[in-house]
Design a protein around this motif. Structure first.
Motif, PDB file in Angstrom:
ATOM      1  N   PRO A 218       6.992  -3.251 -28.854  1.00 51.88           N
ATOM      2  CA  PRO A 218       6.746  -2.369 -27.711  1.00 51.88           C
ATOM      3  C   PRO A 218       5.440  -2.755 -27.022  1.00 51.88           C
ATOM      4  N   ALA A 219       5.430  -2.620 -25.704  1.00 53.62           N
ATOM      5  CA  ALA A 219       4.194  -2.865 -24.935  1.00 53.62           C
ATOM      6  C   ALA A 219       4.074  -1.789 -23.866  1.00 53.62           C
ATOM      7  N   MET A 220       4.478  -0.576 -24.212  1.00 54.00           N
ATOM      8  CA  MET A 220       4.618   0.472 -23.216  1.00 54.00           C
ATOM      9  C   MET A 220       3.282   0.921 -22.628  1.00 54.00           C
ATOM     10  N   ARG A 221       2.266   1.070 -23.458  1.00 55.90           N
ATOM     11  CA  ARG A 221       0.981   1.543 -22.947  1.00 55.90           C
ATOM     12  C   ARG A 221       0.380   0.539 -21.973  1.00 55.90           C
ATOM     13  N   GLU A 222       0.388  -0.735 -22.353  1.00 56.97           N
ATOM     14  CA  GLU A 222      -0.171  -1.760 -21.469  1.00 56.97           C
ATOM     15  C   GLU A 222       0.656  -1.902 -20.199  1.00 56.97           C
ATOM     16  N   ALA A 223       1.981  -1.807 -20.318  1.00 61.68           N
ATOM     17  CA  ALA A 223       2.841  -1.886 -19.135  1.00 61.68           C
ATOM     18  C   ALA A 223       2.570  -0.728 -18.183  1.00 61.68           C
ATOM     19  N   PHE A 224       2.357   0.470 -18.735  1.00 60.31           N
ATOM     20  CA  PHE A 224       2.013   1.624 -17.905  1.00 60.31           C
ATOM     21  C   PHE A 224       0.702   1.376 -17.165  1.00 60.31           C
ATOM     22  N   GLN A 225      -0.254   0.783 -17.831  1.00 57.16           N
ATOM     23  CA  GLN A 225      -1.537   0.488 -17.205  1.00 57.16           C
ATOM     24  C   GLN A 225      -1.384  -0.537 -16.082  1.00 57.16           C
ATOM     25  N   VAL A 226      -0.563  -1.561 -16.321  1.00 53.90           N
ATOM     26  CA  VAL A 226      -0.318  -2.567 -15.281  1.00 53.90           C
ATOM     27  C   VAL A 226       0.371  -1.925 -14.080  1.00 53.90           C
ATOM     28  N   ALA A 227       1.391  -1.114 -14.343  1.00 56.98           N
ATOM     29  CA  ALA A 227       2.099  -0.438 -13.255  1.00 56.98           C
ATOM     30  C   ALA A 227       1.164   0.486 -12.481  1.00 56.98           C
ATOM     31  N   THR A 228       0.262   1.140 -13.177  1.00 55.35           N
ATOM     32  CA  THR A 228      -0.711   2.011 -12.510  1.00 55.35           C
ATOM     33  C   THR A 228      -1.586   1.218 -11.549  1.00 55.35           C
ATOM     34  N   GLN A 229      -1.996   0.033 -11.968  1.00 53.79           N
ATOM     35  CA  GLN A 229      -2.802  -0.819 -11.097  1.00 53.79           C
ATOM     36  C   GLN A 229      -2.015  -1.266  -9.867  1.00 53.79           C
ATOM     37  N   LEU A 230      -0.715  -1.441 -10.033  1.00 59.24           N
ATOM     38  CA  LEU A 230       0.128  -1.929  -8.935  1.00 59.24           C
ATOM     39  C   LEU A 230       0.484  -0.837  -7.934  1.00 59.24           C
ATOM     40  N   VAL A 231       0.913   0.317  -8.432  1.00 53.36           N
ATOM     41  CA  VAL A 231       1.494   1.332  -7.544  1.00 53.36           C
ATOM     42  C   VAL A 231       0.873   2.712  -7.709  1.00 53.36           C
ATOM     43  N   GLY A 232      -0.153   2.829  -8.534  1.00 51.58           N
ATOM     44  CA  GLY A 232      -0.794   4.118  -8.724  1.00 51.58           C
ATOM     45  C   GLY A 232      -0.234   4.873  -9.912  1.00 51.58           C
ATOM     46  N   GLU A 233      -1.048   5.794 -10.457  1.00 54.37           N
ATOM     47  CA  GLU A 233      -0.662   6.488 -11.689  1.00 54.37           C
ATOM     48  C   GLU A 233       0.565   7.371 -11.494  1.00 54.37           C
ATOM     49  N   HIS A 234       0.685   8.026 -10.340  1.00 55.13           N
ATOM     50  CA  HIS A 234       1.817   8.938 -10.136  1.00 55.13           C
ATOM     51  C   HIS A 234       3.147   8.203 -10.235  1.00 55.13           C
TER      52      HIS A 234
END
Length: 260
Positions: free
Chosen positions: A206-222
């Motif tokens: 699993p790499a869910m936490r890091e993927a969430f962080q990358v997605a947050t950088q790309l499109v914002g936390e919401h």
């Protein structure tokens, strides 16, 4: 977080061989912040499938929940299937020989590395016609979408939900897959992130936490949180899902991954 694609059940496909391996994946998921996981073994027709029998899968999920309870791991488990594209999917689902997600109408459809786009479209259309909501698994690993991610746009416009793999987004599967997956997230060509974990460590962990962080950088936390919490919850609940409008990917000189 929700993880709607995980090979956590033991001894039935290319996931863990035994309960020790299953519990190791469960601990890794909990450490990543996952609270609900879908056990999605490879379905009939997959070269990775060793055993696919709905009654056996249900028994394994019951046993997994018991192991999780004894280990005091706060992880809910939903049963599903990673289905191989075939002409008889709707009939097998109707007969109960193939399992969607829990009691919902959502199904996970595998996109193999090489597939004719017309065959995939036909399977999706048949499933939707029968009232199923299609989640398309890891299209970033499929040649036709690697060559042209914009082919996902008409599918999304017809209600298909695209699932990308966390490890692809964080670069564990190479720079090319990371670039493609990043574009998909940035241009609304992906709606949910899942682990597709087969092991507790390594490239298939699993790499869910890091993927969430990358997605947050790309499109914002919401929007990133919608990909790992809100939309997966709505899918399992058969609730209406408002999908963001996908954007056509065009070659451009500026850095396309700059946040809007």
């Amino acid at each position: 977080m929700y993880d709607l694609h995980c090979h956590i059940l033991p001894g039935i496909d290319d996931g863990p061989a035994d309960w020790s391996g299953s519990l190791a994946i469960a601990r890794a998921l909990v450490a990543e912040g996952v609270t609900c996981v879908a056990a999605t073994p490879h379905g009939p027709g997959s070269s990775q499938s060793r055993i696919y029998l709905p009654s056996r899968l249900r028994d394994l999920v019951v046993q997994l929940r018991e192991y999780l309870q004894r280990a005091k791991l706060g992880l809910q488990v939903v049963l599903g299937t990673e289905m191989v594209v075939a002409s008889d999917l709707t009939e097998r689902l109707r007969q109960g020989d193939l399992l969607g997600y829990g009691t919902s109408r959502a199904v996970l459809l595998e996109t193999p590395a090489h597939i004719v786009i017309e065959h995939l479209q036909r399977s999706i259309f048949d499933l939707q016609l029968a009232g199923h909501r299609v989640i398309l698994a890891h299209p970033e690993r499929t040649r036709v979408f690697q060559d042209n991610p914009n082919l996902l746009i008409p599918l999304i416009e017809r209600g298909v939900v695209v699932q990308i793999t966390a490890a692809s987004l964080v670069g564990w599967h190479g720079q090319r897959l990371q670039d493609i997956t990043t574009q998909m997230v940035y241009h609304n060509l992906a709606q949910i992130i899942a682990s597709d974990a087969h092991a507790p460590t390594g490239a298939r962990a699993p790499a869910m936490r890091e993927a969430f962080q990358v997605a947050t950088q790309l499109v914002g936390e919401h929007r990133a949180r919608r990909m790992v919490e809100e939309l997966p919850h709505l899918l399992l609940s058969d609730a209406q899902i408002p999908l963001a409008e996908p954007y056509f990917i065009q070659p451009q000189k500026q850095r396309w991954w700059r946040r809007r």
